[in-house]
Design a protein around this motif. Structure first.
Motif, mmCIF file in Angstrom:
data_model
loop_
_atom_site.group_PDB
_atom_site.id
_atom_site.type_symbol
_atom_site.label_atom_id
_atom_site.label_comp_id
_atom_site.label_asym_id
_atom_site.label_seq_id
_atom_site.Cartn_x
_atom_site.Cartn_y
_atom_site.Cartn_z
ATOM 1 N N HIS A 152 61.982 24.097 -25.318
ATOM 2 C CA HIS A 152 62.078 24.392 -26.679
ATOM 3 C C HIS A 152 62.417 25.823 -26.898
ATOM 4 O O HIS A 152 62.366 26.462 -27.863
ATOM 5 N N PRO B 286 61.772 12.902 -30.247
ATOM 6 C CA PRO B 286 61.204 14.271 -29.327
ATOM 7 C C PRO B 286 60.435 13.903 -28.434
ATOM 8 O O PRO B 286 59.865 12.832 -28.336
ATOM 9 N N ASP C 80 64.111 19.400 -25.895
ATOM 10 C CA ASP C 80 62.922 18.746 -26.208
ATOM 11 C C ASP C 80 62.885 17.720 -27.569
ATOM 12 O O ASP C 80 62.398 16.810 -27.639
ATOM 13 N N GLU C 81 63.721 18.127 -28.219
ATOM 14 C CA GLU C 81 64.134 17.419 -29.427
ATOM 15 C C GLU C 81 64.749 16.099 -29.251
ATOM 16 O O GLU C 81 64.766 15.158 -30.267
ATOM 17 N N ILE C 82 65.503 16.027 -28.314
ATOM 18 C CA ILE C 82 66.198 14.608 -27.989
ATOM 19 C C ILE C 82 65.644 14.207 -26.780
ATOM 20 O O ILE C 82 66.146 13.041 -26.215
ATOM 21 N N CYS D 152 70.604 26.555 -38.571
ATOM 22 C CA CYS D 152 69.872 26.398 -37.291
ATOM 23 C C CYS D 152 68.783 27.542 -37.073
ATOM 24 O O CYS D 152 69.061 28.498 -37.483
ATOM 25 N N MET E 200 71.719 18.356 -37.482
ATOM 26 C CA MET E 200 70.619 19.272 -36.627
ATOM 27 C C MET E 200 71.485 19.622 -35.379
ATOM 28 O O MET E 200 71.986 18.841 -34.712
ATOM 29 N N CYS F 276 70.516 20.482 -31.676
ATOM 30 C CA CYS F 276 69.643 20.002 -30.790
ATOM 31 C C CYS F 276 69.104 20.745 -29.677
ATOM 32 O O CYS F 276 69.916 21.435 -28.876
ATOM 33 N N ILE G 80 66.423 10.867 -34.132
ATOM 34 C CA ILE G 80 66.202 11.537 -32.545
ATOM 35 C C ILE G 80 64.656 11.377 -32.088
ATOM 36 O O ILE G 80 63.769 10.988 -33.278
#
Length: 810
Positions: free
Chosen positions: A138, A104, A130-132, A82, A125, A127, A102
């Motif tokens: 972020h 974004p 914003d990534e999901i 990460c 990952m 998360c 996913i």
């Protein structure tokens, strides 16, 4: 019309599968053009799981990376690398496991794979928001409360909104289906009839409505009772304008509406729920605590919600305050100074019935195409204004607080009567092609809200509900019965009786096809432009006889075209803007005019539009550019194709939209005009290169074609004889005068006249030119002698010298 599957089921007493519902809607005449799944979060968070970070250690080969051990609730802990600065042991997080995709907020979807990051393997990952797709944040990974259960699917925890969205192609008369409750009414009627049930749309929850105080009294006066036949209103005090709850935002977003605030969102929600537009005023901005429904003087300034100043038309119905100052274009668009803002505390809620014709005219006049105007111009349910308003007021109380602060206002000076329609069963059978039992007819009509007034073995008399303002004729009732029975249930007869067609206007179709084939062979493309065009293209004289539309769909399409030039130039401009610079178009079409009310005429034309090069640049040399002579030759050839040989070309008087123009006449009838479009007209369409235009009166040509008999004969056995002649004439003399002078000599043996050279020089004299012309003679019986040819040439020369004062060059 956009319909939400979830929203529709709020009013249905039973659940129907999305695919079956799609077929059902199409069967009752609400054609489903598309059915798509809607997700508030793309992908619906599928495959994402709530996990716990068991350990977090610094990456051995990277300062800004962390190697974590994560428990996802099943199997062995996963090792995940990460890069977030806030990751720590003990956190509850969202993990995308290997194989999960996913979506974004920005960028393309990403599918998780086993990866080796700086030498350390990573199996998924952790998360960030914003990534999901949860937000634009972020700053770091998303950290959840400590009490969240490990292994819970993220979709179960966040509960993203999912739905199915139907796009329905409504016919213009179906205003009753321009709402979720209207569609639900048809669904219930269909199921009641076909499934032998008694299903009804769930009632509006207005039973708890009551006036709590009278702290915000507003009075209403309708001055124009034709344009506004009913006006209802109520005040709500001490409301809080804020963001709408998630459920309301989800419903609106699913059908493509943007949430604004709780008050505005409620009026939009009610519009799509019931089909009745509402408008919320800031009650404290209503001067004099009075609402006047009236017309204002021509040119009254009014600033609308979009912060633009518009001039009121004398025919616009306005909602005004006590000082007769405009607050709203009735049923169309609100004003800037009376609308709901974040500081609004007291609201006056409007629910009214406005005349469809007035609303449509105002909407198009000012270019304001709103959802409210779309409903009002198709007619709304005049009986439902109070019920809908009470429903909205209760929702405002629920989502914005406050209290009902006035008695219900309902100004309804001339209550409407339900239209009654008598239907004979024999007519139903004749029109539908199917025999319906009387019991089935009654069941369908009652399910749709009709009231049975009288019935017998031969006919039935019904009162139509106000929710169906398009019902006036027996045929309308037949349509309703056939819809609910299912349009696909109409029986196909074993035999069909028809009368044989008789071909008429055969010449028209023959010569239209012949002309089109010739032009296509020359490299022309056929175009079809709109017969409805913009009045701004024409001057007052042209507009005086133009056919104006009463219910135009846009401000730019408001008259039937009096000329085909402008619509063709639109097509030229469209192509030039896309770098198609060499164009040859032709079009068969009609122009329209009127000499007074009820006196309309239409005329058929074939028009040519030419611009750019007519031959391309090649190794042999440069291509040639279109000009008046190229166009003239094509027009002449079209006339020859149709068997017309008596047409004469002559310069046309200056004026209009053409320069260097010619007109073609037969027996003094102008059958065509051609020339180069003026620079002023080209500038209107932002065209920067010359355009040649020809307009042939196809109807007039057909008259002469019909009177022309085409004869076949053997090819001549004799050879033609050609003689050339040069003459000096004034520069201003057109060659057409030479042709007509020679034709008047009436030499039977003269086959053709051809100009093959023009010479100009100071040696010829001021304003003089030399024309070189060839004459072709043919005697089908014998070979002409030099004496015969000389005699005919002498007659030609004498005529030219006498009539044109031509000087023959020898």
């Amino acid at each position: 019309m956009t319909i939400s599957y979830n929203w529709l089921h709020d009013y249905l007493p039973v659940t129907i599968e999305p695919e079956r519902l799609s077929k059902l809607l199409t069967s009752v005449g609400l054609e489903v053009e598309s059915l798509e799944k809607y997700e508030s979060l793309k992908g619906g968070l599928q495959g994402l799981v709530i996990a716990e970070v068991l350990a977090a250690e610094k990456h051995p080969n990277a300062d800004k990376l962390t190697v974590t051990k994560v428990n996802i609730g099943s199997g062995d802990p996963l090792q995940i690398v990460c890069g977030a600065p806030n990751v720590a042991a003990g956190q509850k997080v969202v993990v995308a496991t290997v194989g999960t995709t996913i979506y974004p907020k920005k960028g393309d979807p990403l599918t998780m794979k086993i990866a080796k990051i700086r030498g350390v393997e990573s199996y998924g990952m952790i998360c960030a928001e914003d990534e999901i797709g949860l937000s634009d944040d972020h700053a770091g990974i998303l950290v959840l409360p400590a009490d969240v259960k490990v292994g819970t699917p993220a979709a179960e925890y966040f509960k993203p909104y999912t739905d199915y969205i139907y796009e329905i192609g409504l016919t213009p008369n179906r205003m009753d289906a321009m709402s979720h409750r209207g569609v639900a009414r048809d669904v219930c009627a269909y199921l009641s009839y076909h499934d032998n049930q008694d299903l009804k749309v769930k009632a509006l929850p207005v039973g708890d409505f009551k006036t709590e105080n009278t702290s915000v009294p507003i009075t209403v006066t309708i001055e124009n009772t034709n344009a506004c036949q009913r006006y209802s209103g109520v005040s709500i005090a001490n409301v809080t304008v804020k963001e709408s709850p998630q459920w309301l935002q989800d419903k609106l977003r699913a059908i493509g509406q943007r949430p604004i605030n709780n008050i505005v969102d409620i009026t939009n929600f009610i519009l799509h729920e019931t089909g009745q537009p509402l408008h919320a005023f800031d009650a404290d901005k209503i001067t004099g605590k009075k609402v006047l429904v009236k017309n204002l003087p021509e040119g009254t300034p009014f600033i609308t919600l979009d912060e633009k100043e518009r001039k009121v038309n004398a025919e616009d119905l306005m909602i005004c305050n006590g000082n007769s100052e405009p607050m709203c274009f009735a049923g169309v668009f609100g004003g800037q100074h009376s609308g709901v803002t974040a500081s609004t505390k007291n609201i006056f809620l409007e629910s009214a019935w406005f005349n469809p014709v007035d609303i449509r005219k105002t909407s198009f006049r000012h270019g304001l195409r709103t959802d409210a105007a779309t409903r009002f111009e198709k007619n709304v349910d005049i009986s439902n204004t109070v019920n809908v308003m009470e429903r909205a007021a209760l929702l405002i109380k629920e989502l914005g607080g406050g209290s009902i602060a006035s008695e219900v206002i309902d100004v309804y000076p001339n209550p409407a009567k339900q239209p009654q329609v008598q239907l004979k069963y024999a007519f139903l059978t004749k029109l539908s092609g199917k025999s319906y039992p009387a019991a089935a007819v009654k069941k369908i009509l009652v399910a749709l809200g009709f009231t049975i007034e009288k019935e017998s073995a031969e006919e039935i008399l019904v009162s139509a509900p106000f929710s169906k303002p398009d019902i006036h004729l027996p045929a309308d009732i037949v349509e309703e019965i056939m819809r609910i029975d299912g349009l696909d249930n109409v029986e196909i007869p074993q035999a069909i009786t028809i009368s044989p067609s008789v071909e008429t206007d055969r010449n028209k179709h023959i010569y239209r096809e012949k002309t089109a084939n010739y032009l296509v062979g020359l490299g022309f493309n056929e175009i079809f432009t709109n017969s409805i065009t913009n009045a701004a293209y024409f001057d007052e004289q042209e507009l005086s006889t133009a056919v104006k539309l009463l219910n135009n769909l846009s401000a730019d399409h408001n008259i039937m075209r009096p000329s085909m030039l402008q619509t063709g130039l639109e097509a030229i401009a469209h192509n030039l803007n896309r770098k198609n610079n060499d164009l040859r178009f032709f079009e068969f079409g009609k122009t329209y005019s009127t000499s007074g009310p009820g006196k309309y005429s239409e005329h058929e034309h074939v028009c040519l539009y030419i611009t750019g090069q007519v031959t391309e640049d090649a190794w042999k040399g440069k291509g040639t550019t279109a000009d008046i002579f190229y166009g003239k030759g094509i027009v002449a050839r079209i006339l020859q194709l149709t068997g017309i040989s008596r047409a004469s070309f002559a310069p046309r008087a200056e004026g209009g939209n053409l320069v260097n123009a010619l007109q073609v006449t037969i027996n003094k009838d102008v059958v065509a005009e051609l020339g180069v479009v003026t620079s002023q007209e080209l500038k209107r369409f932002d065209i920067k290169q010359p355009v040649f235009y020809a307009d042939l009166d196809f109807e007039l040509l057909l008259k002469y074609i019909s009177a022309t008999s085409i004869k076949a004969k053997e090819l001549p056995r004799q050879l033609p004889v050609r003689r050339d002649l040069a003459m000096v004439v004034p520069k201003s003399l057109p060659f057409a005068d030479v042709e007509s002078t020679v034709k008047k000599v009436k030499l039977d043996k003269l086959q053709s006249i051809q100009l093959f050279d023009i010479f100009e020089s100071e040696k010829l004299g001021a304003d003089k030119k030399s024309l070189a012309v060839s004459f072709t003679f043919l005697d089908e019986e014998k070979t002409p002698t030099d004496k015969d040819i000389d005699g005919m040439m002498n007659k030609i020369m004498n005529a030219l010298e006498t009539n044109l004062q031509a000087e023959i060059r020898k």
